[in-house]
Write a protein that holds these residues in place. Structure first.
Motif, short mmCIF file in Angstrom:
data_model
loop_
_atom_site.label_atom_id
_atom_site.label_comp_id
_atom_site.label_asym_id
_atom_site.label_seq_id
_atom_site.Cartn_x
_atom_site.Cartn_y
_atom_site.Cartn_z
N SER A 626 72.74 -72.01 85.58
CA SER A 626 74.07 -72.48 85.18
C SER A 626 74.56 -74.01 85.58
CB SER A 626 75.19 -71.51 85.93
OG SER A 626 75.17 -70.32 85.32
N LEU A 627 73.78 -74.28 86.88
CA LEU A 627 74.11 -75.86 87.10
C LEU A 627 73.22 -76.88 86.17
CD1 LEU A 627 74.57 -77.57 89.42
CD2 LEU A 627 72.58 -77.37 90.43
N GLY A 628 72.18 -76.09 85.54
CA GLY A 628 71.45 -76.88 84.55
C GLY A 628 72.48 -77.30 83.41
N GLU A 629 73.12 -76.29 82.93
CA GLU A 629 74.16 -76.19 81.78
C GLU A 629 75.07 -77.44 82.17
OE1 GLU A 629 75.85 -72.97 79.67
OE2 GLU A 629 74.43 -71.68 81.15
N VAL A 630 75.66 -77.42 83.42
CA VAL A 630 76.79 -78.16 83.65
C VAL A 630 76.18 -79.70 83.78
CG1 VAL A 630 78.52 -79.13 85.78
CG2 VAL A 630 77.87 -76.77 85.28
N LEU A 631 75.04 -79.86 84.32
CA LEU A 631 74.40 -81.20 84.14
C LEU A 631 74.11 -81.62 82.78
CD1 LEU A 631 71.64 -80.58 86.91
CD2 LEU A 631 73.50 -82.35 87.01
N PHE A 632 73.88 -80.79 81.80
CA PHE A 632 73.73 -81.09 80.34
C PHE A 632 75.05 -81.77 79.92
CE2 PHE A 632 74.61 -79.56 76.01
CZ PHE A 632 73.59 -80.59 75.47
N GLN A 634 77.35 -83.10 81.57
CA GLN A 634 77.83 -84.27 82.22
C GLN A 634 76.93 -85.37 81.87
OE1 GLN A 634 77.51 -82.93 86.34
NE2 GLN A 634 79.68 -83.11 86.53
N SER A 635 75.95 -85.20 80.77
CA SER A 635 74.94 -86.01 80.19
C SER A 635 73.92 -86.49 81.29
CB SER A 635 75.80 -87.40 79.91
OG SER A 635 76.66 -86.97 78.50
N LYS A 636 73.82 -85.78 82.32
CA LYS A 636 72.54 -86.00 83.03
C LYS A 636 71.38 -85.02 82.95
CE LYS A 636 76.02 -86.43 86.98
NZ LYS A 636 76.58 -86.22 88.10
N TYR A 637 70.78 -85.54 81.67
CA TYR A 637 69.76 -85.02 81.11
C TYR A 637 68.55 -84.77 81.80
CZ TYR A 637 73.01 -85.92 77.03
OH TYR A 637 73.83 -85.85 76.12
N PRO A 638 67.96 -85.80 82.54
CA PRO A 638 66.70 -85.70 83.20
C PRO A 638 66.91 -84.59 84.26
CG PRO A 638 67.22 -88.00 82.84
CD PRO A 638 68.51 -87.33 82.48
N ASP A 639 68.10 -84.83 85.00
CA ASP A 639 68.48 -83.77 86.31
C ASP A 639 68.85 -82.29 85.58
OD1 ASP A 639 68.21 -85.61 87.99
OD2 ASP A 639 70.75 -85.84 87.93
N ALA A 640 69.14 -82.25 84.51
CA ALA A 640 69.50 -81.15 83.71
C ALA A 640 68.09 -80.52 83.24
CB ALA A 640 70.35 -81.18 82.57
N ILE A 672 69.07 -79.57 75.84
CA ILE A 672 69.00 -80.60 76.67
C ILE A 672 68.06 -81.70 75.99
CG2 ILE A 672 68.26 -81.77 79.19
CD1 ILE A 672 69.46 -78.90 80.15
N ILE A 673 66.72 -81.13 75.80
CA ILE A 673 65.77 -82.02 75.18
C ILE A 673 66.24 -82.83 73.81
CG2 ILE A 673 63.44 -82.07 74.10
CD1 ILE A 673 62.71 -80.03 76.11
N ARG A 674 66.93 -81.93 73.08
CA ARG A 674 67.44 -82.65 71.71
C ARG A 674 68.59 -83.77 72.21
NH1 ARG A 674 72.03 -82.13 68.53
NH2 ARG A 674 73.15 -80.77 69.94
N GLY A 675 69.34 -83.55 73.01
CA GLY A 675 70.18 -84.47 73.50
C GLY A 675 69.47 -85.71 73.82
N GLN A 676 68.16 -85.53 74.52
CA GLN A 676 67.59 -86.83 74.78
C GLN A 676 66.62 -87.46 73.66
OE1 GLN A 676 65.75 -86.71 78.88
NE2 GLN A 676 66.01 -84.34 78.33
N GLY A 677 66.90 -86.81 72.35
CA GLY A 677 66.34 -87.49 71.00
C GLY A 677 65.05 -87.04 71.04
N THR A 863 72.60 -94.39 81.29
CA THR A 863 72.57 -93.05 81.60
C THR A 863 71.14 -92.61 80.90
OG1 THR A 863 74.96 -92.79 81.08
CG2 THR A 863 73.26 -91.08 80.73
N PHE A 864 70.63 -93.34 79.55
CA PHE A 864 69.50 -92.76 78.98
C PHE A 864 68.45 -93.72 79.17
CE2 PHE A 864 73.07 -91.28 76.44
CZ PHE A 864 73.23 -90.01 76.87
N GLY A 865 68.61 -95.17 79.38
CA GLY A 865 67.79 -96.09 79.47
C GLY A 865 67.92 -96.88 78.31
N HIS A 866 67.03 -98.04 78.36
CA HIS A 866 67.00 -99.28 77.40
C HIS A 866 66.30 -98.67 76.13
CE1 HIS A 866 68.38 -101.43 80.82
NE2 HIS A 866 68.72 -102.39 79.80
N ASP A 867 65.22 -97.62 76.31
CA ASP A 867 64.39 -97.27 75.19
C ASP A 867 64.95 -96.07 74.59
OD1 ASP A 867 63.05 -99.55 75.48
OD2 ASP A 867 61.79 -98.56 76.88
N ALA A 868 65.77 -95.31 75.01
CA ALA A 868 66.39 -94.02 74.36
C ALA A 868 66.63 -94.20 72.82
CB ALA A 868 67.20 -93.56 75.01
#
Length: 901
Positions: A626-632, A634-640, A672-677, A863-868
């Motif tokens: 559930s914490l992973g869902e919350v992090l997602f 919050q757009s904190k994709y690597p932590d999620a 989460i992985i989709r959210g990171q492209g 949040t995602f980095g320059h190359d995302a």
């Protein structure tokens, strides 16, 4: 001398010795009083005259008894006289305790008690008169003994020479009139109205609300309008008080046998008042709170009790009136032949502020707002206001200081409510603090109806408002027992029923001061921790997981859960129960888009469960997932992603790949992985989760969710035909299983509208978007992020249709909602900001568009980095609009140049 005569003499001598010791203590107290206060009221000086005479007479009688000079008949006649003396002395002592200062009193208290002594003078005068009568009786006894006369005959002749009762009109109210009385919105007028058609009326309300003060004022007004009427006052809180009150009436009326030990004074007074020739009269039965006193329940095992049937002795007469004050509405109704009592409620704001001003000295500063705030904090309760004013005055403090103390912490408020500053307008033997007043009700309820006391105890450790009935009833409890227990609390005005809504659970509330006083009562009984633990168990059992179908129940129980989780628990079992309650609360927060709060709660739960259950326990892993869902969100994709991979590994090992929880975990990771492209990787995970169910979802809600999300991956990868097929499969299955208006079905409608828009079917897309938006607004409200997302999608459709003004209006509403609910950096907020930038660009407002895109780019780079992928897309969009902005500026310059030429 016979054995019986010897015992009689011992009894008489013992009574006299006890009285003499008691009298000496009172004399010492009066001596101290005269040293402390310059002006001693005359009546108090009279005590010092009469009491030594009485002590001397009784000492002589004791000596004669010890010498064998008193026969048996004389002993029998003397014992009631000695008992009567002792009764008066007890009443006198209780008055002096409240009136005379002690060495521990502050200067202010000394002055207050001195002032109070003046107002107690009337009551003390009656005692002095009675003592004087006993002095005469004992003096004449000494004479008659010498002359050989019979004492019994002498007492009978003395009574026969007493004035005829009907020639004397008595006013036996033991309290002086309140010169600062605040009129109470027509309550006295209602009493007058009721008494036109009935001979009995009752005033009912919570302790400290001013019932007795109303009755006192009514007595004085009645006396003014009916000077030929006798007015009696009986303290009816218990049998000894009732007995003393009736005996006092009998003595003041000089009724035959009033001082005889075996006389039934109840019957004597009732008979006299029931005689029509002895009217008019008014009797107040004050503090008639004990239901068992007036209507005793049958004794166990069918045994008889010696308690008199008190209700038989409440007189009835066509020329007599009875007013009952009580905290218990049941007593009120039964004593008034089932008439509804006149409710005495807390004062209105104006009355309460007037009372506060009347109780404070002029030199204490107070503005209108402070007065309003203080009486509001005190619940407009007269006793609480009077005690607050006394505390402020005694401590020479400002109203604002008291208010600050009252608002600080619970323990300080409880201390203020327990402060007993004395009140000469209350019974001498009763405490005057708010807590002490209500403690009487709590103790009474515990004795009468222990189940009601348990319900009140549970309510005291929950939020005081909107307490559902379902929380209070026990498993397998008889409905009638529960109803009677609730009825007891309502009868004492300790709880109220909130507005009843058809089809919903009945809810109750209790006054803040009642709640705080009940908690203090539980503390004194060492029962507070027990009831906090009980509340934890009750709420944990009732609070469901925070999914959509449970939202109404979660919403109703959330305030009580918030209170319970603040308590400190020590046992492992209680800590785990609290963790489970916190988990369900956090799931509700997650579904309500309260991501920051959900994050904090899940973090705390994981810490507790790791310590007590271990890191690989499935409950621990559930909270980790559930914490992973919350992090997602919050757009904190690597932590999620890291968090969800931990929970997935444990579930695969413990539960296997085909377990629903493992599949759900896999779907969350893919999202989460989709959210990171990383679309290809996300597609593989979704197809793994859907293994064997791609073409037939049946009734598997998890598979439907994964199918819809697979459509999102394919859509992002611009494979629109495949995406539409997946979404339509999910939509059809959800509509069949959950209904057309369920949230998951509406989610598929929104998704399908998006794909239709991307395929250029704008009219169909608009229709489906509007349908989804209406459904979300109806179910979730205008500010839920599902509603806002649907609104944002509709704005994009309007943009594509060229309805730019309408598109901008809807988009700005959506963006404002996202920023408020999800935060400035959430992916939904960023997407909505980009949509608005594009609308502004199409409307030729390039500078505004570029400003929005710069904000989006800065957040995405961080949040995602320059190359995302999403960062690179935003960079491209910004560069494009900047070029447009330059071209626009160049064109404007050329137009300006041509205009100049």
């Amino acid at each position: 001398m016979s054995g019986a005569e010897a015992l009689a003499i011992i009894g008489l001598v013992s009574n006299i010795i006890s009285f003499v010791d008691y009298g000496k203590r009172i004399m010492e107290r009066l001596e101290d009083f005269q040293c402390e206060v310059e002006e001693v009221p005359k009546t108090f000086r009279d005590i010092k005259t009469q009491l030594p005479l009485l002590l001397d007479s009784l000492n002589k009688t004791k000596e004669q008894a010890e010498a064998g000079m008193v026969d048996k008949d004389t002993q029998t006649a003397l014992i009631p006289v000695v008992d009567g003396c002792r009764e008066q002395l007890k009443e006198l002592d209780s008055t002096l305790v409240k009136t005379l200062p002690s060495k521990a009193d502050s200067p202010w208290q000394v002055k207050l008690k001195a002032f109070s002594s003046v107002h107690q003078e009337k009551k003390v005068k009656g005692i002095v008169d009675t003592l004087h009568g006993y002095v005469q009786t004992l003096t004449n006894y000494q004479v008659t003994r010498v002359g050989g006369l019979d004492l019994k005959n002498y007492l009978h002749e003395t009574r026969s020479r007493s004035p005829r009762p009907e020639n004397r009109k008595l006013f036996l109210v033991p309290f002086e009139r309140d010169c600062g009385y605040i009129d109470r919105a027509g309550i006295i007028a209602e009493v007058d109205g009721r008494l036109k058609t009935s001979r009995r009326v009752s005033l009912a309300g919570i302790g400290g609300v001013g019932k007795s003060q109303l009755a006192i004022e009514y007595c004085y007004r009645y006396h003014e309008h009916n000077p030929a009427a006798n007015i009696f006052w009986v303290h009816a809180s218990n049998l000894p008080s009732l007995d003393q009150g009736y005996k006092y009436i009998a003595r003041k009326l000089s009724l035959p046998g009033w001082d005889e030990l075996d006389q039934n004074t109840f019957q004597t007074v009732c008979d006299w008042l029931s005689d029509i020739e002895h009217g008019p009269w008014l009797m107040v039965l004050d503090s008639a709170d004990d239901l068992d006193l007036f209507f005793p329940r049958p004794a166990k095992n069918g045994q008889n009790t010696d308690r008199p049937q008190i209700t038989r002795f409440i007189p009835r007469s066509s020329v007599g009136t009875v007013i009952i004050t009580t905290r218990d509405k049941r007593v009120a109704e039964r004593l008034t032949d089932r008439q509804k009592p006149i409710p005495v409620l807390p004062m209105n704001n104006a009355e309460a502020q007037d009372l506060l001003r009347s109780k404070l000295p002029e030199e204490i500063g107070m503005d209108e707002n402070e007065a309003a705030d203080l009486v509001d904090a005190l619940g407009n309760l007269p006793l609480a206001i009077s005690q607050a004013a006394a505390f402020i005055t005694e401590n020479s403090m400002e109203v604002s200081q008291y208010l600050e103390a009252f608002r600080s912490d619970v323990s300080q408020v409880q201390d203020l409510l327990s402060e007993d500053l004395g009140d000469h307008r209350r019974y001498a033997d009763s405490e005057s603090s708010v807590f002490s007043t209500w403690k009487l009700s709590f103790d009474q309820i515990t004795k009468q109806q222990p189940r009601a006391a348990d319900i009140l105890s549970l309510m005291a450790v929950l939020d005081r408002n909107a307490i559902p009935k379902s929380l209070l009833i026990r498993n397998n409890e008889r409905p009638m027992d529960f109803t009677m227990a609730l009825g007891t609390l309502q009868a004492f005005s300790l709880i109220v029923v909130e507005k009843v809504v058809a089809g919903r659970d009945t809810k109750f509330a209790l006054h803040r001061l009642v709640q705080l006083s009940t908690r203090r009562w539980l503390e004194l009984k060492d029962a507070l921790i027990k009831w906090e633990e009980t509340a934890l168990q009750v709420i944990s059992d009732h609070f469901p997981p925070g999914e959509y179908e449970n939202w109404n129940q979660c919403e109703a129980l959330s305030p009580h859960a918030q209170v319970v989780i603040q308590y400190e628990f020590k046992s492992n079992q209680n800590l785990l129960s609290r963790a489970q309650l916190l988990h369900n609360l956090a799931r509700f927060d997650l579904r309500q888009s309260r991501y920051s709060l959900a994050y904090d709660r899940f973090s705390e739960i994981i810490s507790v469960r790791k310590d007590l259950l271990g890191p690989d326990n499935l409950d621990t892993i559930s909270s980790t997932s559930s914490l992973g869902e919350v992090l997602f969100h919050q757009s904190k994709y690597p932590d999620a992603e890291r968090t969800l991979r931990v929970s997935l590994a444990v579930r695969e090992k413990t539960l296997g790949m085909k377990h629903p929880e493992t599949i759900l975990n896999l779907g969350h990771l893919a999202e989460i992985i989709r959210g990171q492209g990383r679309y290809s990787e996300a597609e593989s995970l979704y197809r793994c989760a859907l293994a064997g169910k791609e073409d037939d979802l049946r009734e598997d809600l998890i598979a439907m969710k994964n199918m819809d999300n697979l459509g999102s991956v394919l859509r992002d990868a611009e494979r629109l035909d495949q995406a539409e097929k997946c979404v339509r499969l999910a939509f059809t299955a959800r509509e069949k299983v959950t209904g057309p208006d369920s949230l998951v079905t509406l989610g598929s409608v929104s998704h399908l509208a998006l794909i239709l828009r991307l395929r250029g079917c704008l009219d169909d897309a608009e229709t489906m978007n509007k349908h989804a938006l209406a459904g979300f607004e109806k179910t979730l409200g205008r500010e839920h992020h599902f509603t806002l997302r649907s609104l944002d999608d509709l704005a994009v459709v309007f943009r594509c249709q060229g309805k730019l003004e309408l598109a901008e209006e809807q988009n700005r509403r959506a963006l404002g909602g996202f920023s408020k609910v999800l935060g400035m950096t959430h992916r939904r907020t960023l997407a909505s900001r980009k949509h608005l930038a594009l609308i502004l660009q199409l409307r030729g407002r390039y500078t505004e568009s570029a400003t929005l895109l710069k904000t989006v780019l800065q957040i995405q780079e961080k949040t995602f980095g320059h190359d995302a992928p999403q960062t690179l897309q935003s960079l491209y969009d910004l560069e494009h609009v900047q070029r447009k902005c330059e071209e626009h500026a160049k064109n404007e310059m050329q137009k300006l140049s041509l205009t100049d030429k």
